[in-house]
Enzyme design. Sequence first.
Site, PDB file in Angstrom:
ATOM      1  N   ASP A 184     -12.114  -4.949  -2.140  1.00 26.00           N
ATOM      2  CA  ASP A 184     -12.897  -4.430  -3.269  1.00 26.00           C
ATOM      3  C   ASP A 184     -13.805  -5.551  -3.760  1.00 26.00           C
ATOM      4  O   ASP A 184     -13.338  -6.478  -4.423  1.00 26.00           O
ATOM      5  CB  ASP A 184     -11.983  -3.996  -4.431  1.00 26.00           C
ATOM      6  CG  ASP A 184     -11.222  -2.708  -4.154  1.00 26.00           C
ATOM      7  OD1 ASP A 184     -11.139  -2.289  -2.983  1.00 26.00           O
ATOM      8  OD2 ASP A 184     -10.693  -2.130  -5.127  1.00 26.00           O
TER       9      ASP A 184
ATOM     10  N   LYS B 228     -16.846   2.127  -6.349  1.00 25.91           N
ATOM     11  CA  LYS B 228     -15.772   2.046  -7.351  1.00 25.91           C
ATOM     12  C   LYS B 228     -16.403   1.778  -8.706  1.00 25.91           C
ATOM     13  O   LYS B 228     -17.340   0.981  -8.800  1.00 25.91           O
ATOM     14  CB  LYS B 228     -14.802   0.935  -6.926  1.00 25.91           C
ATOM     15  CG  LYS B 228     -13.727   0.568  -7.926  1.00 25.91           C
ATOM     16  CD  LYS B 228     -12.759  -0.477  -7.333  1.00 25.91           C
ATOM     17  CE  LYS B 228     -11.845  -1.057  -8.395  1.00 25.91           C
ATOM     18  NZ  LYS B 228     -10.937  -2.089  -7.854  1.00 25.91           N
TER      19      LYS B 228
ATOM     20  N   LYS C  55     -13.802   5.638  -5.966  1.00 22.93           N
ATOM     21  CA  LYS C  55     -12.597   5.143  -6.644  1.00 22.93           C
ATOM     22  C   LYS C  55     -12.912   4.968  -8.122  1.00 22.93           C
ATOM     23  O   LYS C  55     -13.884   4.298  -8.479  1.00 22.93           O
ATOM     24  CB  LYS C  55     -12.147   3.805  -6.029  1.00 22.93           C
ATOM     25  CG  LYS C  55     -10.967   3.149  -6.758  1.00 22.93           C
ATOM     26  CD  LYS C  55     -10.448   1.926  -6.003  1.00 22.93           C
ATOM     27  CE  LYS C  55      -9.438   1.138  -6.832  1.00 22.93           C
ATOM     28  NZ  LYS C  55      -8.938  -0.069  -6.119  1.00 22.93           N
TER      29      LYS C  55
END
Lengths: 219, 215
Positions: free
Chosen positions: B90, B152, B181
């Site tokens: 991430d 995300k 996400k």
Amino acid sequence: MNISKHIEYTLLKPTTTEREIIDLCYEAIQNDYYGVCINSSYVALARQLLENSPTKVCSVVGFPFGAMSTDAKVFEAKKAIEDGAEEIEMVINLGFLKSKNYVSVLKDISDVKMAIGNTTLKVILEISELNKNEIIKACEICLDANVDFIKTSSGFSKGGATLTATKIIKKTIKDAAKITASGDIEDLETSMKYLEVGVHRIGFNALLNKKTKKARPIS
Amino acid sequence: MTHLSSYIDHTLLKPTATEAEIIKLCEEAKKFRFFSVCTNSYFTALTKEHTKNSNVKVCTVVGFPLGAMSTEAKVYETIQAMKDGTDEIDMVINLGLLKAKDYTGVVRDIASVKNRLPNNVLKVIIETCYLTDDEIIKACELSIQAGADFIKTSTGFGPHGATLEHVKLMKTTSNGRVKIKASGGIKDFKTAIEYIKIGVDRIGTSAGITIVTGK
């Protein structure tokens, strides 16, 4: 007393644009500040802007959590120096410190120190997250690793420098390393108090400077 | 519907997290069958060790939480995390470049990382709390262009986390080209379900146990 030579003019917010870095560097030159302190993605730009000026470029590393792997910190530091950084400010690994895994705390700092050779290394302790004993322990580890400066705060935690913590640091390290006080310091009067207890540099937030105007700490 | 626990990246990213807390996080993830554990990169090896022989994946954040470190340093942090056993990365987008409309720089930053993990999932955190709607749309487009597998919403360390409005905007913009996400501030069953209903593929939270047991 002219304290401009003690000022590290700092802009670390994640949304900082190229334009703001340009302004930061020109203000630092105009005010004869010691240096600018920035994230590593802007080191090459700042170096270019400060060519032919005595103002130093200081890059943060592993910032602001200190929670990235040691190898990644080493690489970020070396790359920043290649891009023109003259000083490196890394954040101590707080998780290892809280786990009392002092061997890993020391290795984290020593690996960066060895990789950057004679370049000035400052270690940010993030005192707002530490109790008195942890501050003392962190200082001792920094001295073992031969760091040049200990810095109080990243500016991204719940609090910045305090005089109390700064005095603890000073008492622990004496003259074996220098101190930068940073976070929440926004005027001449406060800066002077820190210099009086033995701090060598003040990390001065360029955003606070713009917000308050009056705050510019020049003699 | 897939079981709720398989949506959860069980997350502990505060800088003061200790080894004991990370080991506990791994044990919880195995017990509750969460999709992954998500940690800072200095804990990747430890996390890998404590999730081996389980289906729990290891997820590592990179350039976290500001996204302002040099591209080369993000790439190196990624390579090291892969060596330490991470399954997913991430990374935080470079917000300064995005704000300055240096879109080439934004894509280069993301693509340089993605090139190092062609077969692993890369999520790009766009930190929606700092962005206008136009910037969110642009961040989604650039992430897709650079080869991201997920976009995300949040680091959890900005002024606020995911909002339903922002996720809907990301969903409309990406239109199935990339997964989503949601993270930051999702702390109970009801909220988690709201995000799943609008099409979120993964939820990043430190409250996974409350979400799957609390209702």
